[in-house]
Design a protein around this motif. Structure first.
Motif, PDB file in Angstrom:
ATOM      1  N   VAL A 135       9.699  44.359  32.681  1.00 42.03           N
ATOM      2  CA  VAL A 135       8.906  44.051  32.075  1.00 42.03           C
ATOM      3  C   VAL A 135       8.897  43.827  30.488  1.00 42.03           C
ATOM      4  N   LEU A 161       3.412  44.810  39.777  1.00 32.64           N
ATOM      5  CA  LEU A 161       3.658  43.958  38.746  1.00 32.64           C
ATOM      6  C   LEU A 161       2.463  43.637  37.664  1.00 32.64           C
ATOM      7  N   ALA A 212      14.721  44.807  30.873  1.00 32.87           N
ATOM      8  CA  ALA A 212      13.623  44.020  30.071  1.00 32.87           C
ATOM      9  C   ALA A 212      14.188  43.654  28.635  1.00 32.87           C
ATOM     10  N   SER A 254      11.562  40.756  39.108  1.00 33.55           N
ATOM     11  CA  SER A 254      11.317  41.555  40.152  1.00 33.55           C
ATOM     12  C   SER A 254      12.226  41.391  41.131  1.00 33.55           C
ATOM     13  N   VAL A 275       9.573  38.719  32.696  1.00 34.28           N
ATOM     14  CA  VAL A 275       9.179  39.610  33.969  1.00 34.28           C
ATOM     15  C   VAL A 275      10.488  38.997  34.912  1.00 34.28           C
ATOM     16  N   LEU A 302       6.457  37.176  26.832  1.00 31.78           N
ATOM     17  CA  LEU A 302       6.346  38.194  28.067  1.00 31.78           C
ATOM     18  C   LEU A 302       7.698  37.792  28.837  1.00 31.78           C
ATOM     19  N   ARG A 346       8.679  47.582  26.411  1.00 30.97           N
ATOM     20  CA  ARG A 346       9.605  47.371  27.601  1.00 30.97           C
ATOM     21  C   ARG A 346       9.256  48.276  28.563  1.00 30.97           C
ATOM     22  N   VAL A 391       2.458  44.680  33.748  1.00 27.78           N
ATOM     23  CA  VAL A 391       2.298  43.339  32.877  1.00 27.78           C
ATOM     24  C   VAL A 391       0.993  44.030  31.863  1.00 27.78           C
ATOM     25  N   GLY A 428       7.704  37.825  41.486  1.00 27.09           N
ATOM     26  CA  GLY A 428       7.971  37.945  40.087  1.00 27.09           C
ATOM     27  C   GLY A 428       7.820  36.381  39.648  1.00 27.09           C
TER      28      GLY A 428
END
Length: 245
Positions: free
Chosen positions: A15, A38, A194, A8, A6, A4, A25, A42, A74
């Motif tokens: 993401v 967020l 992403a 921000s 992330v 994963l 993505r 996710v 994030g």
């Protein structure tokens, strides 16, 4: 490997999820706070991928520079997940992620991402190398927006047509004049994505570059965004990287 990613730290929330078969993505350009979005994004991407959080093998976290609030959102989210799931984490900087996109432009020898740092300043770095392995030539620094042209003009041994520029810092006064010159690329709408986070993150996991979750720290570059009461009373203002009178 199920990962994963992330980020921000900038105006674009990125993401991504990958496994051995595909990628899922989201790149969402939103100039409001990312904090409320967020977790939902996710969850949405993990659901689309058919991967439960407990099945993740690792996390890729954007560490800045960028917005202080967005960066903490994030990075804190990724750090909490890594702790809870007991999985490793690798990091990717905002500017190196942007540089990786620029290095994909044909003929690019150097990538110069320029991110709006607010308060009349930008974050700027210089990179070379491959798309999934950008190599830092000059580390991220904070500059006044009207110093960008001179900073780029100071790059030696590479002609303009071998340099790719990108990022919303190019739209600030003093930097926008760069637009009409012969660059390998000029992409003011560029942010971390992403896809690039996943590409760099996968390579770093493969090379064993996971970091200690407890020691994870953001890359702020700028040390301060506010003055003390005493400094305000004395007439101080925030300059590039510090308070000044």
């Amino acid at each position: 490997m199920k990962l994963l990613a992330v980020d921000s730290a900038t105006a674009q929330l990125a993401v991504g999820v990958c496994d051995g078969n595909g990628e899922w993505r989201r790149d969402l350009l939103d100039h409001t706070a990312h904090a409320g979005r967020l977790p939902a994004v996710v969850h949405e991407v993990l659901t689309e991928a058919g991967i439960a959080a407990r099945d993740l093998d690792g996390l890729i976290a954007g560490i800045g520079p960028g917005s202080f609030a967005g960066l903490r959102t994030g990075l804190g989210f990724a750090q909490a997940m890594a702790w809870a799931l007991r999985i490793p984490i690798v990091t990717v900087g905002s500017l190196e992620c942007m540089a990786a996109t620029l290095l994909g432009h044909a003929g690019t020898k150097l990538a110069v991402p320029v991110l709006d740092a607010r308060m009349g300043a930008v974050y700027l770095g210089v990179y070379r190398g491959a798309e999934d392995a950008p190599e830092c030539v000059a580390p991220p620094e904070e500059l006044a927006a009207d110093e960008v042209s001179a900073r780029i003009a100071g790059i030696r041994d590479v002609p303009e047509r071998g340099i790719a520029l990108g990022g919303n810092g190019l739209l600030l006064d003093g930097a926008d004049a760069l637009r009409d010159r012969a660059w390998a690329g000029f992409t003011p709408g560029l942010f971390p994505t992403a896809a690039i986070l996943l590409a760099i993150g996968r390579r770093r996991f493969a090379s064993g570059a996971a970091v200690d979750v407890d020691a994870l720290r953001p890359l702020y570059v700028r040390d301060r965004v506010a003055l003390t009461a005493a400094e305000r009373a004395a007439g101080a203002t925030l300059g590039i990287g510090a308070a000044r009178t």
